[in-house]
Structures are given as C-alpha cells and as structure tokens.
Design an enzyme around this catalytic site. Structure first.
Site, short mmCIF file in Angstrom:
data_model
loop_
_atom_site.label_atom_id
_atom_site.label_comp_id
_atom_site.label_asym_id
_atom_site.label_seq_id
_atom_site.Cartn_x
_atom_site.Cartn_y
_atom_site.Cartn_z
N THR A 163 0.70 -1.17 0.05
CA THR A 163 -0.05 0.09 -0.04
C THR A 163 1.08 1.23 0.01
OG1 THR A 163 -0.07 0.17 2.73
CG2 THR A 163 -1.37 -1.35 1.54
N LYS A 164 2.16 1.57 0.61
CA LYS A 164 2.65 2.26 0.57
C LYS A 164 2.99 2.78 -1.35
CE LYS A 164 3.54 1.45 4.88
NZ LYS A 164 3.83 1.52 5.91
N THR A 165 3.64 4.44 -0.90
CA THR A 165 3.99 5.15 -1.81
C THR A 165 4.31 4.42 -2.74
OG1 THR A 165 4.06 7.05 -0.95
CG2 THR A 165 4.22 7.09 -3.09
#
Ligand SMILES: *Cc1c(COP(=O)(O)O)cnc(C)c1O
Length: 360
Positions: A163-165
C-alpha cells in the site's frame, strides 16, 4: 523478474544490490540496505545504532503499531509523547524534560503526507544527548530543507509494503543511513550476523558470525519489481498530489471535515495517504461504505492504549492529541490510478453526509 529466474539465487542477490544503488541515487543516502520489511528495518537500525537492552526510545503516541513494537523487538522500551496537531508527528514541545533525560533515542515518525519538524527534534536530541533515528517508513520522496526523510539523524527506514507510495508485490523494506558503521552493522544483522553486502557484491561473503543476526534479507523478485516501479515513482507522486489538490479544493468548505496533517501548501508534501478528521468518523465511514467507497482508519488505537503496551501503565487521557486523532481520522481513497471523476464522487458523498442530506 526474468533476470531473477536466470540468476537463480532469488534472495539477497544482484537485483537487491541494484535496487540499493537506485534508492541511494533517489534519496541521496550514502548507504541503503535492502531488507524484508519496514519493521525489520527499524529493529536492525536501532540495534545497529547501539541500542542496549532496556534503553528508552521516545516515540509518538500516534503511529502504526510497528513503530513501538520495533523498539521492543530490538530490546528497548518505548516512551510515548504526544503529537503536534498540525503535523500529526512527535512534537518536541510536548516531550517532558524528564522523559527526554531518561531516554537514549528519539524516533519521530513522518505520517501520511508531511514530515515531523526535524529542526526542533534535532535540537531536542542535542539538548538531551539522544540518538536521533527516523521511522520514515512512509517517507519516500519527502524532503525537509533538501534532506530526504530518514537522513536527518543516524538513519531511517523505508517500507515497501504494497500500500505504500512505493509498494512491492509483497513485503520489503530498507534502511537509509549516511553512517558507514551503521550500514555495516545492518548489513550483517540482516544476514545471520555475516559481514559483507549482498551475495552479488561479495561472492566470498564471510561465513564468520560476529554476533547473532536475523534473517531479514530481501527477495530479489521484490527488488526487481521495485527497480521497475521506481522509474514511475515521480509521475505517481505528481498524480497523488493532483488528487490531493482536488480533494483540498472540493472539501474546503465542507463543514466538520478538516484535512490532516494541516493544509500548508508546503512544496515537499508527498501524499502517501489523504487523511481527514471529523467528529462523526465511524458514521462517515459507514456512509461511504454504503456508497461503495472504501476508506481506512489510520490508526484507530493510539499506541499507549494498545493491549501489547499495557505493561507501560498508560490510561486514556494521557496523550489527548493522539487520542483525538485516533478517534477522528480517516483516509480517503488515494492511489495513482484514481480518476478525477472518482475523487469527485468521494467528495460528493462526504459533502452529502456532512450537510445532512443523507441519513447518518
Ligand atoms: C508501514 C509502516 C511500518 C512498517 O512497515 P512494514 O514494511 O509493513 O513492516 C512502520 N512504521 C510506519 C509509520 C509505517 O507506516
């Protein structure tokens, strides 16, 4: 990924070394050490910076639970302090002098879209002789005074949770540091305590074990994915900012809904998450769900009230800003593929709820 199959080593090999170099170029870090998760990156960083059993580490009372669990897993004791209501990060002004005097480390967290105020935290660390490390797991692309997140003290981390950038196709993380000794220690700790970098860099990697280590190595398939995704990271960060600006504009006059961290127009914002605060958070979440809009509540339980830290003896009311954030914050959909039309539909649904044109 084909190269990984050709290489046949799959773990801790050529692609990991290539990713480390690419991340060093991207962040300006002298050393990047790829590991298997952001959480292990924090544990190894704290150990490599000389954390001894029982050492106290100042952390914010509001963060992902891994911030404080990593301290415990490294052998330390988390000491919580309240957050700044604007940045949602550790607030140097809210750290009691006695807590700072009793600590050996301070570990601010950069949450959602903005960094902690590193000038005041660096001053706090100096004043009390604390080692400054950063939980910059969410911080890729964020800079303050030109220095990338994670490089304001002895070191920091990145998480590549999907889910991170910058997300992998599974778990992965990295340690960032300018300090060669910290880099060497993390390199050994991730690989059973064996000195040397990746297998590709040091085919004759040492089999002597200096101290008991972890197995926190990075998979080459994840490294290959991240190398490819790194080439579109800047575009994706721009797209995230466009969506955030659209949300800012369309939600500006919606009653009872406030963007957090605060609207600043700061040029160094990177939108990992677009977060708003509202008193009727759970009702808004339910309303959006009925509209087919998925949200996330980051983070519903402040760290000092997590059952796993009950032994520290905290009670509700100890950190009011963190508790208010935990009760009011929710993240709206934000990812590079979200269309403007979809973002508008989210805002229409939020507005309908807030202006009471819909049953709560
Ligand atoms: C994601 C995250 C972590 C943990 O990273 P993992 O890769 O999921 O282990 C730690 N701290 C913060 C603030 C995070 O957002």
């Amino acid at each position: 990924m084909e190269e990984v199959f050709e290489d046949g080593k799959f773990s801790h090999s050529t692609q990991v070394g290539r990713l480390e170099q690419a991340l060093a170029d991207r962040t300006g870090a002298r050393h990047v050490i790829g590991v298997n998760s952001g959480t292990d990156a924090l544990v190894l960083l704290l150990k490599a910076c000389g954390l001894r059993p029982g050492d106290r580490v100042l952390v914010p009372a509001y963060s992902f639970v891994a911030t404080a669990s990593a301290v415990v897993l490294a052998g330390g004791v988390p000491v919580f302090a309240d957050i700044d209501p604007d940045t949602y990060a550790l607030d140097a002004g809210r750290v009691p002098a006695a807590a700072a005097d009793g600590a050996r480390f301070v570990m601010p967290v950069h949450l959602f879209s903005r960094m902690a105020d590193m000038a005041s935290l660096t001053a706090l660390a100096r004043r009390h002789g604390l080692t400054l490390v950063e939980d910059s797991a969410e911080g890729i692309g964020m800079r303050q005074n030109g220095v990338h997140a994670g490089l304001h003290g002895r070191g920091g981390v990145l998480s590549f949770f999907p889910t991170k950038t910058l997300g992998a196709l599974g778990d992965a993380g990295a340690v960032l540091t300018d300090d060669p000794e910290v880099a060497e220690a993390v390199s050994a700790l991730r690989h059973h305590g064996r000195a040397g970098r990746t297998l590709a860099h040091f085919p004759g990697i040492s089999t002597e074990t200096g101290r008991p280590g972890h197995n926190s190595k990075m998979d080459d398939l994840q490294a290959a994915v991240l190398i490819a995704k790194l080439t579109v990271l800047d575009e994706e960060i721009v797209r995230r900012a466009e969506i955030a600006a659209l949300y800012d504009r369309l939600l500006k006059d919606v009653p009872g809904v406030t963007r957090r961290p605060a609207l600043t127009g700061a040029s160094d914002e990177v939108f990992y998450v677009y977060l708003v605060e509202t008193e009727r958070r759970d009702a808004l979440v339910a309303h959006l769900e009925r509209e087919g809009i998925e949200t996330e509540t980051y983070y519903p339980v402040p760290l000092h009230l997590q059952p796993c830290f009950a032994g520290l003896g905290h009670r509700p009311g100890d950190f009011p800003v963190a508790e208010a954030a935990a009760a009011r914050a929710l993240a709206l959909p934000l990812y590079p593929d979200l269309t403007d039309a979809q973002a508008r539909r989210v805002c229409d649904a939020v507005r309908a709820f807030s202006t009471g044109r819909t049953p709560a």
